[in-house]
Design a protein around this motif. Structure first.
Motif, mmCIF file in Angstrom:
data_model
loop_
_atom_site.group_PDB
_atom_site.id
_atom_site.type_symbol
_atom_site.label_atom_id
_atom_site.label_comp_id
_atom_site.label_asym_id
_atom_site.label_seq_id
_atom_site.Cartn_x
_atom_site.Cartn_y
_atom_site.Cartn_z
ATOM 1 N N VAL A 17 48.264 43.389 26.941
ATOM 2 C CA VAL A 17 49.384 42.433 27.325
ATOM 3 C C VAL A 17 49.829 42.932 28.660
ATOM 4 O O VAL A 17 50.417 42.298 29.582
ATOM 5 N N SER A 18 49.796 44.208 29.064
ATOM 6 C CA SER A 18 50.117 44.724 30.286
ATOM 7 C C SER A 18 48.887 45.282 30.896
ATOM 8 O O SER A 18 47.832 44.991 30.536
ATOM 9 N N ASP A 19 48.934 46.133 31.953
ATOM 10 C CA ASP A 19 47.674 46.592 32.712
ATOM 11 C C ASP A 19 47.143 47.445 31.776
ATOM 12 O O ASP A 19 45.701 47.834 32.149
ATOM 13 N N GLU A 20 47.479 48.083 31.041
ATOM 14 C CA GLU A 20 46.975 49.241 30.183
ATOM 15 C C GLU A 20 46.803 48.864 28.679
ATOM 16 O O GLU A 20 47.857 48.182 28.223
ATOM 17 N N TYR A 21 45.927 49.277 27.875
ATOM 18 C CA TYR A 21 45.944 49.205 26.341
ATOM 19 C C TYR A 21 46.835 50.188 25.886
ATOM 20 O O TYR A 21 47.136 51.190 26.424
ATOM 21 N N THR A 143 44.648 34.264 31.062
ATOM 22 C CA THR A 143 43.426 34.096 32.328
ATOM 23 C C THR A 143 43.966 34.785 33.783
ATOM 24 O O THR A 143 45.004 35.311 33.731
ATOM 25 N N GLU A 144 43.206 34.726 34.686
ATOM 26 C CA GLU A 144 43.442 35.472 36.060
ATOM 27 C C GLU A 144 44.605 34.650 36.704
ATOM 28 O O GLU A 144 45.598 35.368 37.051
ATOM 29 N N GLY A 145 44.605 33.523 36.441
ATOM 30 C CA GLY A 145 45.636 32.693 37.268
ATOM 31 C C GLY A 145 47.113 32.966 36.381
ATOM 32 O O GLY A 145 47.955 32.982 37.245
ATOM 33 N N GLU A 146 46.858 32.996 35.237
ATOM 34 C CA GLU A 146 48.197 33.451 34.250
ATOM 35 C C GLU A 146 48.778 34.574 34.788
ATOM 36 O O GLU A 146 49.873 34.899 34.862
ATOM 37 N N ARG A 147 47.938 35.589 35.035
ATOM 38 C CA ARG A 147 48.254 36.874 35.005
ATOM 39 C C ARG A 147 48.925 37.001 36.740
ATOM 40 O O ARG A 147 49.776 37.554 36.693
ATOM 41 N N ALA A 148 48.264 36.327 37.512
ATOM 42 C CA ALA A 148 49.082 36.073 38.920
ATOM 43 C C ALA A 148 50.382 35.547 38.932
ATOM 44 O O ALA A 148 51.163 35.941 39.430
ATOM 45 N N LYS A 151 52.885 38.022 37.495
ATOM 46 C CA LYS A 151 53.528 38.804 38.485
ATOM 47 C C LYS A 151 54.402 38.119 39.377
ATOM 48 O O LYS A 151 55.398 38.913 39.731
ATOM 49 N N GLU A 152 53.979 36.959 39.485
ATOM 50 C CA GLU A 152 54.996 35.850 40.604
ATOM 51 C C GLU A 152 56.466 36.064 39.928
ATOM 52 O O GLU A 152 57.519 36.258 40.361
ATOM 53 N N LEU A 153 56.329 35.673 38.493
ATOM 54 C CA LEU A 153 57.787 35.650 37.714
ATOM 55 C C LEU A 153 58.499 36.661 37.473
ATOM 56 O O LEU A 153 59.541 36.841 37.734
ATOM 57 N N LEU A 154 57.631 37.968 37.631
ATOM 58 C CA LEU A 154 58.405 39.292 37.458
ATOM 59 C C LEU A 154 59.311 39.561 38.831
ATOM 60 O O LEU A 154 60.110 40.042 38.790
ATOM 61 N N SER A 155 58.437 39.028 39.806
ATOM 62 C CA SER A 155 59.411 39.117 41.258
ATOM 63 C C SER A 155 60.556 38.185 41.393
ATOM 64 O O SER A 155 61.252 38.504 42.229
ATOM 65 N N LEU A 156 60.937 37.326 40.357
ATOM 66 C CA LEU A 156 61.764 36.227 40.605
ATOM 67 C C LEU A 156 63.281 36.707 39.912
ATOM 68 O O LEU A 156 62.962 37.600 38.769
ATOM 69 N N PRO A 157 64.294 36.707 40.561
ATOM 70 C CA PRO A 157 65.481 37.004 39.762
ATOM 71 C C PRO A 157 65.754 36.254 38.523
ATOM 72 O O PRO A 157 65.367 35.134 38.675
ATOM 73 N N CYS A 158 66.245 36.949 37.330
ATOM 74 C CA CYS A 158 66.376 36.248 36.109
ATOM 75 C C CYS A 158 67.358 35.118 36.242
ATOM 76 O O CYS A 158 68.417 35.523 36.755
#
Ligand SMILES: [Zn+2]
Length: 158
Positions: A17-21, A143-148, A151-158
């Motif tokens: 789910v995140s970068d690490e198990y 998918t790689e595309g979803e992961r990217a 990351k983009e969504l995380l950088s947006l203000p909520c």
């Protein structure tokens, strides 16, 4: 997924789910429950420890943890009874069924909204960590595309 042998990846996947198990360890013997669940004879439970406020009919949840069924959870159960605490449990082999996982998450939300369950900060943190770990068995691979995009969504203000 790179942490697991190819056979697991192909047949019984765990998806990060995140970068690490995130392991899901038994509170007593520290076994990784997510890995142990690949053995059909193995069982484990999510346990919620609470004090029931009879007057208000509220469960004050003090701890949430996972433990192997029978061998480990019974050990803790005995000490809880002595301390006047009650526990509720849910079977983890059932909770990795996608629809049952969702039903469990919704039930947790509903009980909080209805004021039936009040968590300590620590217990709520543990509840969320357990859901994140379980999600690795339940959700599909990102998918790689979803992961990217994530990351983009995380950088947006909520
Ligand atoms: Zn155990």
């Amino acid at each position: 997924m790179r942490y697991f042998p190819n056979s697991y990846r192909l047949v019984k996947p765990l998806h990060l789910v995140s970068d690490e198990y995130q392991p899901l360890n038994c509170k007593v013997c520290h076994k990784d429950i997510l890995m142990a669940l690949f053995d059909p004879n193995y069982g484990a439970n999510i346990m919620k420890v609470y004090k029931w406020d009879q007057e208000k009919n509220i469960n004050n949840i003090q701890d949430v943890y996972c433990a192997c069924a029978y061998k480990c959870d019974e050990q803790i159960e005995a000490s809880l009874n002595k301390a006047g605490l009650t526990s509720g449990w849910a079977c983890i082999s059932d909770l990795v069924i996608p629809i049952e996982f969702l039903r469990y998450v919704l039930a947790v939300m509903n009980r909080i909204r209805d004021g039936k369950d009040i968590y300590t900060d620590e217990a709520f943190k543990k509840q969320k960590a357990i859901l994140i770990a379980l999600a690795q068995r339940v959700i599909r691979a990102t998918t790689e595309g979803e992961r990217a995009r994530f990351k983009e969504l995380l950088s947006l203000p909520c």
